[in-house]
Design a protein around this motif. Structure first.
Motif, PDB file in Angstrom:
ATOM      1  N   VAL A 160       0.864  -1.171   0.000  1.00  0.00           N
ATOM      2  CA  VAL A 160       0.000   0.000   0.000  1.00  0.00           C
ATOM      3  C   VAL A 160       0.907   1.229   0.000  1.00  0.00           C
ATOM      4  N   LYS A 161       0.826   2.007  -1.057  1.00  0.00           N
ATOM      5  CA  LYS A 161       1.674   3.189  -1.199  1.00  0.00           C
ATOM      6  C   LYS A 161       0.861   4.436  -0.907  1.00  0.00           C
ATOM      7  N   GLN A 162       1.378   5.283  -0.008  1.00  0.00           N
ATOM      8  CA  GLN A 162       0.643   6.458   0.452  1.00  0.00           C
ATOM      9  C   GLN A 162       1.432   7.724   0.171  1.00  0.00           C
ATOM     10  N   SER A 163       0.717   8.760  -0.247  1.00  0.00           N
ATOM     11  CA  SER A 163       1.351  10.060  -0.473  1.00  0.00           C
ATOM     12  C   SER A 163       0.359  11.176  -0.173  1.00  0.00           C
ATOM     13  N   PRO A 164       0.854  12.359   0.214  1.00  0.00           N
ATOM     14  CA  PRO A 164       2.249  12.712   0.463  1.00  0.00           C
ATOM     15  C   PRO A 164       2.699  12.244   1.838  1.00  0.00           C
ATOM     16  N   GLN A 165       3.970  12.378   2.138  1.00  0.00           N
ATOM     17  CA  GLN A 165       4.490  12.055   3.466  1.00  0.00           C
ATOM     18  C   GLN A 165       4.031  13.078   4.491  1.00  0.00           C
ATOM     19  N   SER A 166       3.967  14.333   4.069  1.00  0.00           N
ATOM     20  CA  SER A 166       3.506  15.385   4.962  1.00  0.00           C
ATOM     21  C   SER A 166       2.701  16.394   4.170  1.00  0.00           C
ATOM     22  N   LEU A 167       1.845  17.120   4.889  1.00  0.00           N
ATOM     23  CA  LEU A 167       0.894  18.018   4.232  1.00  0.00           C
ATOM     24  C   LEU A 167       0.588  19.177   5.170  1.00  0.00           C
ATOM     25  N   ILE A 168       0.674  20.376   4.638  1.00  0.00           N
ATOM     26  CA  ILE A 168       0.304  21.568   5.411  1.00  0.00           C
ATOM     27  C   ILE A 168      -0.865  22.233   4.689  1.00  0.00           C
ATOM     28  N   VAL A 169      -1.939  22.476   5.429  1.00  0.00           N
ATOM     29  CA  VAL A 169      -3.155  23.032   4.846  1.00  0.00           C
ATOM     30  C   VAL A 169      -3.622  24.193   5.716  1.00  0.00           C
ATOM     31  N   GLN A 170      -4.171  25.210   5.082  1.00  0.00           N
ATOM     32  CA  GLN A 170      -4.764  26.322   5.827  1.00  0.00           C
ATOM     33  C   GLN A 170      -6.091  25.889   6.431  1.00  0.00           C
ATOM     34  N   LYS A 171      -6.406  26.453   7.575  1.00  0.00           N
ATOM     35  CA  LYS A 171      -7.713  26.211   8.192  1.00  0.00           C
ATOM     36  C   LYS A 171      -8.820  26.527   7.194  1.00  0.00           C
ATOM     37  N   GLY A 172      -9.769  25.606   7.084  1.00  0.00           N
ATOM     38  CA  GLY A 172     -10.869  25.781   6.148  1.00  0.00           C
ATOM     39  C   GLY A 172     -10.611  25.176   4.787  1.00  0.00           C
ATOM     40  N   THR A 220      -1.441  12.234  12.296  1.00  0.00           N
ATOM     41  CA  THR A 220      -0.898  11.366  11.254  1.00  0.00           C
ATOM     42  C   THR A 220      -2.015  10.451  10.763  1.00  0.00           C
ATOM     43  N   TYR A 221      -2.142  10.346   9.461  1.00  0.00           N
ATOM     44  CA  TYR A 221      -3.196   9.534   8.854  1.00  0.00           C
ATOM     45  C   TYR A 221      -2.579   8.358   8.106  1.00  0.00           C
ATOM     46  N   PHE A 222      -3.160   7.195   8.326  1.00  0.00           N
ATOM     47  CA  PHE A 222      -2.693   5.983   7.656  1.00  0.00           C
ATOM     48  C   PHE A 222      -3.832   5.400   6.823  1.00  0.00           C
ATOM     49  N   CYS A 223      -3.552   5.136   5.553  1.00  0.00           N
ATOM     50  CA  CYS A 223      -4.484   4.296   4.811  1.00  0.00           C
ATOM     51  C   CYS A 223      -4.078   2.847   5.047  1.00  0.00           C
ATOM     52  N   PHE A 251      -0.627  -1.536   6.153  1.00  0.00           N
ATOM     53  CA  PHE A 251      -0.724  -0.085   6.276  1.00  0.00           C
ATOM     54  C   PHE A 251       0.184   0.635   5.284  1.00  0.00           C
ATOM     55  N   GLY A 252      -0.246   1.836   4.897  1.00  0.00           N
ATOM     56  CA  GLY A 252       0.622   2.746   4.178  1.00  0.00           C
ATOM     57  C   GLY A 252       1.626   3.384   5.122  1.00  0.00           C
ATOM     58  N   ALA A 253       2.540   4.190   4.560  1.00  0.00           N
ATOM     59  CA  ALA A 253       3.628   4.765   5.361  1.00  0.00           C
ATOM     60  C   ALA A 253       3.186   5.917   6.246  1.00  0.00           C
ATOM     61  N   GLY A 254       2.009   6.464   5.999  1.00  0.00           N
ATOM     62  CA  GLY A 254       1.501   7.534   6.849  1.00  0.00           C
ATOM     63  C   GLY A 254       1.703   8.923   6.257  1.00  0.00           C
ATOM     64  N   GLN A 306       6.020   0.549  14.574  1.00  0.00           N
ATOM     65  CA  GLN A 306       5.823   1.784  13.833  1.00  0.00           C
ATOM     66  C   GLN A 306       7.124   2.546  13.766  1.00  0.00           C
ATOM     67  N   ASP A 307       7.590   2.821  12.554  1.00  0.00           N
ATOM     68  CA  ASP A 307       8.821   3.571  12.347  1.00  0.00           C
ATOM     69  C   ASP A 307       8.536   4.710  11.367  1.00  0.00           C
ATOM     70  N   PRO A 308       9.127   5.884  11.589  1.00  0.00           N
ATOM     71  CA  PRO A 308       8.879   7.030  10.702  1.00  0.00           C
ATOM     72  C   PRO A 308       9.178   6.682   9.249  1.00  0.00           C
ATOM     73  N   GLY A 309       8.235   7.032   8.380  1.00  0.00           N
ATOM     74  CA  GLY A 309       8.425   6.797   6.954  1.00  0.00           C
ATOM     75  C   GLY A 309       8.129   5.386   6.495  1.00  0.00           C
ATOM     76  N   LEU A 310       7.905   4.485   7.458  1.00  0.00           N
ATOM     77  CA  LEU A 310       7.618   3.088   7.096  1.00  0.00           C
ATOM     78  C   LEU A 310       6.207   2.661   7.495  1.00  0.00           C
ATOM     79  N   GLY A 311       5.524   3.500   8.219  1.00  0.00           N
ATOM     80  CA  GLY A 311       4.170   3.152   8.640  1.00  0.00           C
ATOM     81  C   GLY A 311       4.178   2.076   9.701  1.00  0.00           C
ATOM     82  N   LEU A 312       3.111   1.274   9.708  1.00  0.00           N
ATOM     83  CA  LEU A 312       2.992   0.165  10.650  1.00  0.00           C
ATOM     84  C   LEU A 312       3.285  -1.133   9.900  1.00  0.00           C
TER      85      LEU A 312
END
Lengths: 111, 109
Positions: A4-16, A87-90, A101-104, B37-43
């Motif tokens: 399961v590949k997840q993107s992006p690794q991090s995300l910054i969003v404005q309120k709203g 942190t959100y995981f698919c 799980f995806g990487a988060g 759980q490790d950063p960048g690797l998920g669970l």
């Protein structure tokens, strides 16, 4: 091998604003696609989930869109709030109960 | 409410020590899981169990073993801890949806 590949690794969003996190999978044996939300110091908790025979599921401000032919699914958070920062995981579950799980994605919503 | 309790929030161990991580659930779930759980690797799934005394390897079982003598308790064992096992360990139980404990942050020095 990440199934399961997840993107992006991090995300910054404005309120709203709208937060969008994408995931792709390879194995057609998955039968259930949950999203988990994790706050610092806590374990992940189920946020919303979808089965592959449904193209969209909405619960409040959270929506999953599912594209079975493309083997992709995404989480949309409408009207994002600072309290959504987490942190959100698919994930994808095999028929039975083994869940991959995806990487988060670390989401930060700016006030 | 489902409660999954992990015995320690933080743990510091030395290389070569045998380490036990304990997990207890109160919902009579048959299925229990250990993830790290490790950063960048998920669970990543280490081991799971679908019944008492039954266990199955997950994706990264090397260096770990498990024990399930009672339905409500699932233990993860690091036979000889190594520095690359420093991680956050999460236990979960399930009857479909996974319910997680708060995790054990293990540091191996």
């Amino acid at each position: 091998q990440q199934q399961v590949k997840q993107s992006p690794q991090s995300l910054i969003v404005q309120k709203g604003g709208i937060s969008i996190i994408n995931c792709a999978y390879e194995n057609t044996a998955f039968d259930y696609f949950p999203w988990y939300q994790q706050f610092p110091g806590k374990g992940p908790a189920l946020l919303i989930a979808i089965r592959p025979d449904v193209s969209e599921k909405k619960e409040g401000r959270f929506t999953i869109s599912f594209n079975k032919s493309a083997k992709q699914f995404s989480l949309h958070i409408m009207d994002s709030q600072p309290g959504d920062s987490a942190t959100y995981f698919c994930a994808a579950r095999f028929i039975g109960f083994k869940t991959i799980f995806g990487a988060g994605t670390r989401l930060f919503v700016k006030a | 409410d489902v409660k999954v309790t992990q015995s320690s929030r933080y743990l510091v161990k030395r290389t070569g020590e045998k380490v036990f991580l304990e997990c207890v659930q109160d919902m009579d779930h048959e299925n229990m899981f250990w993830y790290r759980q490790d950063p960048g690797l998920g669970l990543r799934l280490i081991y799971f169990s679908y019944d008492v005394k039954m266990k199955e390897k997950g994706d990264i079982p090397e260096g770990y073993s498990v024990s399930r003598e009672k339905k409500e308790r699932f233990s993860l064992i690091l036979e000889s801890a190594s520095t690359n096992q420093t991680s956050m360990y999460l236990c979960a139980s399930s009857h479909g949806t996974l319910f997680f404990g708060s995790g054990t942050q293990l540091s191996v020095l």
